[in-house]
Scaffold this motif. Structure first.
Motif, short mmCIF file in Angstrom:
data_model
loop_
_atom_site.label_atom_id
_atom_site.label_comp_id
_atom_site.label_asym_id
_atom_site.label_seq_id
_atom_site.Cartn_x
_atom_site.Cartn_y
_atom_site.Cartn_z
N SER A 305 0.72 -1.23 -0.09
CA SER A 305 0.04 0.12 -0.53
C SER A 305 1.03 0.91 -0.32
CB SER A 305 -1.25 0.08 1.17
OG SER A 305 -1.97 -0.74 0.95
N THR A 306 1.88 0.80 0.42
CA THR A 306 3.21 2.61 0.61
C THR A 306 4.07 2.22 -0.59
OG1 THR A 306 3.01 2.65 2.83
CG2 THR A 306 5.05 3.87 1.61
N HIS A 307 4.18 3.21 -1.35
CA HIS A 307 5.56 3.23 -2.56
C HIS A 307 6.91 2.72 -1.77
CE1 HIS A 307 8.24 4.15 -5.57
NE2 HIS A 307 7.59 3.78 -6.47
N HIS A 362 1.00 0.88 -5.00
CA HIS A 362 -0.74 1.26 -4.95
C HIS A 362 -1.80 1.56 -6.13
CE1 HIS A 362 -3.42 3.90 -1.99
NE2 HIS A 362 -3.67 4.41 -3.32
#
Length: 471
Positions: A305-307, A362
């Protein structure tokens, strides 16, 4: 062909990825030192580079990609654990390597093509060190061999640090046998109770940095495409790898693209044993400190969900949201997806394009939502597998479990309604509360609303435990 763009730490720019040889794409990622369980932060580079590995295999063909991730099985931390526990080094490293593989497979990571142990390449390390000494890039002193940092003019370019910053960051050992405080160990002497190998400089063992240089050279050549790891390794480990590799093989370029993932926090704070927020991947998978187990696919979802270039914050709220999302996908697909057809489908172009844009995971996850919103169940199944959340075998098992759960819960619903009606009459709800707790214990949520009693299987539902409850 899909154009892949990656942020190259070496140039600090997003660049188009152009492999040296499209038929032989090569990637090396620094692996663990095997003396204990992998903590949750250790899983981030594994998941990040697993996604890149899957993308490369999709674009160039799985037979044209080689992914190497090493095991460091000679290290002073391992020696200390062996001494403290009165166990052999081999027993500890074998056990810990298997733990690591089991845990990383549980979060959806494919095994790399090659997983070398450092101790298998001691001869190659000695040969590389000998060449560095002969060419004037290293020197022997008091049983040690050290790399002469002054002999490599580009030292520090990867991290972009000044000499003063590098000295502070490396926590250098000021030893009388060093010509320069920045010089780092390639070989060091071993005492009788430490592991050691014969060498031109006496019985000893390698320094940490030379291990990856020797293994990557032996398995991928003097120049390969991608080198990856956490950004905590950029200096000194990766800086030292570049220096010794480029000096040992001046005709090569070592790694052309460098990728580094950012670090992980827990509930907004740096993970630390002193703060009580330190836990391993296995702690999450099995449940720790009274917490419910967190499935591997949920861990993976939160991470993606996070780069990868941004700091990541692990929170219980994110894990709960991810579990709910994946559980919803399973329920939506269970009665509608044709997995045989799904196996023949290629990944959604929008999801591939998201990953090709510097691993924009994401956006890839948003692509899954689009498929669900448009009721494209076969495509959703295929892309969940592509992104590593499940295998098709996993999906078959989960669909069957869910269908079995729904069928078996009908009789439990009737039983709960009878107990509830009786409790209303007697004003004693203890049996109802006990039944609710029993059902929750096997992964069944009980809700009572205007429509009556509703029983819903949770991701943790265990059909076997429900059968035991019946007896």
């Amino acid at each position: 062909m899909t154009v892949i763009k990656l942020t190259n730490s070496k140039t600090r720019k997003k660049e188009v990825f152009e492999p040296i040889d499209p038929n032989n794409v090569r990637m090396y990622v620094c692996g663990p030192t095997v003396y204990d369980r992998a903590h949750i932060g250790n899983a981030r580079p594994v998941i990040v580079f697993d996604v890149l590995y899957r993308l490369l295999r999709h674009v160039y063909g799985r037979e044209h990609v080689t992914y190497v991730r090493n095991f460091t099985d000679v290290d002073d931390k391992i020696n200390k654990k062996a001494k403290d526990t009165d166990r052999s080094i081999k027993e500890i490293t074998d056990e810990t390597m298997q733990w690591y593989l089991d845990d990383m497979r549980a979060v959806g990571a494919l095994d790399p093509d090659k997983m070398p142990r450092a101790t298998e390449f001691i001869g190659a390390m000695i040969t590389m060190i000998e060449g560095l000494v002969e060419s004037g890039h290293a020197y022997a002193a008091e049983g040690h061999v050290l790399f002469s940092v002054e002999s490599y003019k580009d030292y520090g370019k990867l991290s972009g640090r000044s000499i003063d910053d590098m000295i502070a960051g490396a926590r250098v050992e000021i030893a009388p046998y060093k010509r320069n405080p920045m010089d780092f160990v390639l070989w060091k002497p071993s005492s009788d109770d430490q592991p050691g190998w014969d060498s031109p400089w006496g019985r000893g063992r390698p320094g940490w940095h030379i291990e990856c240089s020797a293994m990557s050279y032996e398995l991928l050549g003097e120049t390969f495409d991608i080198h990856g790891g956490g950004n905590d390794l950029m200096f000194p480990h990766h800086e030292n790898e570049i220096a010794q590799s480029c000096c040992a093989h001046p005709q090569g370029g070592f790694a052309r693209y460098w990728l580094h993932n950012e670090m992980l926090q827990v509930e907004g704070k740096k993970m630390s044993k002193s703060l009580g927020n330190f836990f391993t991947v296995r702690d999450l998978l099995d449940g720790h400190d009274g917490q419910q187990p967190v499935p591997g696919e949920v861990i993976r979802f939160v991470f993606l969900s996070t780069h990868y270039t941004k700091p990541m914050d692990w929170t219980a709220e994110k894990a709960a949201a991810a579990e709910s999302r994946l559980d919803t996908y399973i329920k939506l697909m269970a009665n509608s997806a044709d997995l045989e057809r799904a196996k023949s489908l290629k990944p959604l172009p929008a999801i591939v394009d998201a990953l090709a844009d510097d691993l924009n995971t994401h956006a890839a996850l948003q692509g899954l939502n689009e498929l669900a919103n448009h009721a494209q169940w076969d495509e959703l199944a295929a892309n969940l597998v592509f992104l590593g959340f499940y295998t098709f075998e996993d999906l078959i098992e989960r669909f069957n479990n869910l269908k079995e759960a729904v069928a078996s819960l009908e009789s439990w619903k009737l039983k709960f309604e009878r107990e509830r009606e009786q409790a209303k009459a007697t004003k004693d709800f203890s049996r109802v509360d006990q039944l609710r707790n029993d059902l929750l214990g096997v992964g069944v949520e009980v809700k009572i609303g205007k429509e009556g009693v509703q029983l819903t299987p949770l991701p943790s539902f265990d059909a076997d435990l429900l059968k035991d409850l019946e007896q």
